[in-house]
Design a protein around this motif. Sequence first.
Motif, mmCIF file in Angstrom:
data_model
loop_
_atom_site.group_PDB
_atom_site.id
_atom_site.type_symbol
_atom_site.label_atom_id
_atom_site.label_comp_id
_atom_site.label_asym_id
_atom_site.label_seq_id
_atom_site.Cartn_x
_atom_site.Cartn_y
_atom_site.Cartn_z
ATOM 1 N N ARG A 228 -12.054 -12.758 -0.218
ATOM 2 C CA ARG A 228 -13.025 -11.869 0.748
ATOM 3 C C ARG A 228 -11.469 -10.784 1.009
ATOM 4 N N TYR A 229 -10.234 -11.690 0.931
ATOM 5 C CA TYR A 229 -9.630 -10.780 2.191
ATOM 6 C C TYR A 229 -8.799 -9.307 0.409
ATOM 7 N N GLU A 230 -9.542 -9.001 -0.538
ATOM 8 C CA GLU A 230 -9.942 -8.231 -1.472
ATOM 9 C C GLU A 230 -10.924 -7.010 -0.561
ATOM 10 N N ALA A 231 -12.425 -7.491 -0.648
ATOM 11 C CA ALA A 231 -12.860 -6.804 -0.294
ATOM 12 C C ALA A 231 -13.101 -6.239 1.242
ATOM 13 N N GLU A 232 -11.576 -7.468 2.097
ATOM 14 C CA GLU A 232 -11.669 -6.490 3.210
ATOM 15 C C GLU A 232 -11.062 -5.595 3.205
ATOM 16 N N ARG A 233 -10.182 -5.750 2.343
ATOM 17 C CA ARG A 233 -8.963 -4.391 2.010
ATOM 18 C C ARG A 233 -9.590 -3.138 1.636
ATOM 19 N N LEU A 234 -10.237 -3.140 0.638
ATOM 20 C CA LEU A 234 -11.184 -1.689 -0.047
ATOM 21 C C LEU A 234 -11.747 -1.207 1.275
ATOM 22 N N VAL A 235 -12.796 -1.952 2.107
ATOM 23 C CA VAL A 235 -14.273 -1.100 2.999
ATOM 24 C C VAL A 235 -13.873 -1.563 4.386
ATOM 25 N N ALA B 131 -14.247 -9.462 15.463
ATOM 26 C CA ALA B 131 -14.077 -8.260 15.803
ATOM 27 C C ALA B 131 -11.931 -8.318 15.720
ATOM 28 N N TYR B 132 -11.836 -7.077 14.627
ATOM 29 C CA TYR B 132 -11.260 -6.839 15.071
ATOM 30 C C TYR B 132 -10.483 -6.386 16.156
ATOM 31 N N THR B 133 -9.096 -6.648 16.143
ATOM 32 C CA THR B 133 -8.452 -5.682 16.836
ATOM 33 C C THR B 133 -7.248 -4.933 16.612
ATOM 34 N N ARG B 134 -6.840 -5.538 14.951
ATOM 35 C CA ARG B 134 -5.946 -5.582 14.690
ATOM 36 C C ARG B 134 -5.776 -5.200 12.943
ATOM 37 N N ARG B 135 -5.426 -4.568 12.867
ATOM 38 C CA ARG B 135 -5.735 -4.605 10.944
ATOM 39 C C ARG B 135 -4.012 -4.214 10.460
ATOM 40 N N VAL B 136 -3.723 -4.901 9.441
ATOM 41 C CA VAL B 136 -2.907 -5.172 9.047
ATOM 42 C C VAL B 136 -2.405 -5.207 6.962
ATOM 43 N N PHE B 137 -3.297 -4.780 6.738
ATOM 44 C CA PHE B 137 -4.316 -6.104 4.784
ATOM 45 C C PHE B 137 -2.931 -5.316 4.464
ATOM 46 N N ASP B 138 -2.671 -3.526 4.804
ATOM 47 C CA ASP B 138 -1.877 -3.888 3.483
ATOM 48 C C ASP B 138 -0.244 -3.613 3.522
ATOM 49 N N GLY C 234 -18.205 2.001 -7.017
ATOM 50 C CA GLY C 234 -17.377 2.232 -5.809
ATOM 51 C C GLY C 234 -15.919 2.305 -5.754
ATOM 52 N N PRO C 235 -15.160 1.231 -5.001
ATOM 53 C CA PRO C 235 -14.299 0.852 -4.697
ATOM 54 C C PRO C 235 -12.816 0.470 -5.974
ATOM 55 N N ARG C 236 -13.771 -0.478 -6.534
ATOM 56 C CA ARG C 236 -13.275 -0.848 -7.968
ATOM 57 C C ARG C 236 -12.466 -0.508 -9.071
ATOM 58 N N GLU C 237 -13.099 0.909 -9.241
ATOM 59 C CA GLU C 237 -13.345 1.543 -9.763
ATOM 60 C C GLU C 237 -13.572 2.863 -10.028
ATOM 61 N N LEU C 238 -13.198 3.253 -9.154
ATOM 62 C CA LEU C 238 -13.303 5.237 -8.739
ATOM 63 C C LEU C 238 -12.192 5.121 -7.775
ATOM 64 N N PHE D 233 -5.561 6.459 -4.988
ATOM 65 C CA PHE D 233 -5.683 5.483 -4.476
ATOM 66 C C PHE D 233 -7.072 4.462 -5.505
ATOM 67 N N VAL D 234 -6.834 3.309 -6.081
ATOM 68 C CA VAL D 234 -8.279 2.130 -6.387
ATOM 69 C C VAL D 234 -7.722 0.741 -6.684
ATOM 70 N N LEU D 235 -8.634 0.122 -5.806
ATOM 71 C CA LEU D 235 -8.873 -1.101 -5.284
ATOM 72 C C LEU D 235 -7.873 -1.292 -3.300
ATOM 73 N N GLY D 236 -7.861 0.178 -2.961
ATOM 74 C CA GLY D 236 -6.997 -0.027 -1.836
ATOM 75 C C GLY D 236 -4.954 -0.286 -2.282
ATOM 76 N N ALA D 237 -5.309 0.019 -3.070
ATOM 77 C CA ALA D 237 -3.702 0.333 -3.454
ATOM 78 C C ALA D 237 -3.117 1.309 -4.486
ATOM 79 N N GLU D 238 -2.020 2.049 -4.136
ATOM 80 C CA GLU D 238 -2.113 3.776 -4.897
ATOM 81 C C GLU D 238 -1.404 3.275 -6.091
ATOM 82 N N ALA D 239 -2.541 4.552 -6.928
ATOM 83 C CA ALA D 239 -2.447 4.285 -8.487
ATOM 84 C C ALA D 239 -2.602 5.351 -9.294
ATOM 85 N N ASN D 240 -1.636 5.200 -10.532
ATOM 86 C CA ASN D 240 -1.422 6.272 -10.832
ATOM 87 C C ASN D 240 -1.942 7.280 -12.157
ATOM 88 N N GLN D 241 -2.545 8.349 -12.298
ATOM 89 C CA GLN D 241 -3.659 8.497 -12.406
ATOM 90 C C GLN D 241 -3.095 9.274 -13.576
#
Length: 204
Positions: A26-33, A97-104, A170-174, A190-198
């Motif tokens: 669920r944490y990963e899902a909240e980070r993606l969208v 209801a979110y008031t502050r996010r620090v997922f990253d 979706g954001p898990r592959e693109l 960025f892939v999966l909400g994190a920097e990814a070398n392409q």
Amino acid sequence: MTDTDHRERAAAAADRAWTVLLPSDRYEAERLVQHDTLELTGLETPLRPGAGDPVAVVVDGESPLLVALGRVEPPVGEEQDPDDPGSVDGELPLVVAYTRRVFDEPVPADGLPVAGVLTPLPADRWHALADRLGPPPPRRSWLVSLDLPIEAATPAEAVRLFWSYVRELGPRELPAYVSPSGDELSMQAFVLGAEANQDPEEDD
């Protein structure tokens, strides 16, 4: 005044708080969208926060990590009757209801009491966590793009195929490409909400 300002003041005035433990998926899902609220169901506990109660959202590991702050809201379309505190069924989802996010950049929350998905938390501990986050970083403009090579007979068909691929992968592959406005040379993927070398050559 923004909606977030109102939420922060309501949380500051509360005399009780809670921790909500997110499972890793669920944490990963909240980070993606980006979501405005977090809805939790299947809470097997008689404890139930009230509307306006502040919440610290954490993920578990070797020690708890704080990933967001929020406050409890009534489920959408389910207003509680003030003359009947038990009028809302206990099986309704818990809405935060979110008031502050620090997922990253999660913040260590050593010693935070976590006993299951939902745990009471002294209000002063919640305030201490909020103070640890400090002020939110300033917002700025970003350019975000997604480029897909698509074979099609017409531009309209290419657009339809584009949205089909986006919805399917979706954001898990693109990879999405992001850069500050006016500084496109610093573009990052960025892939999966994190920097990814392409660049495959850099992997060698």
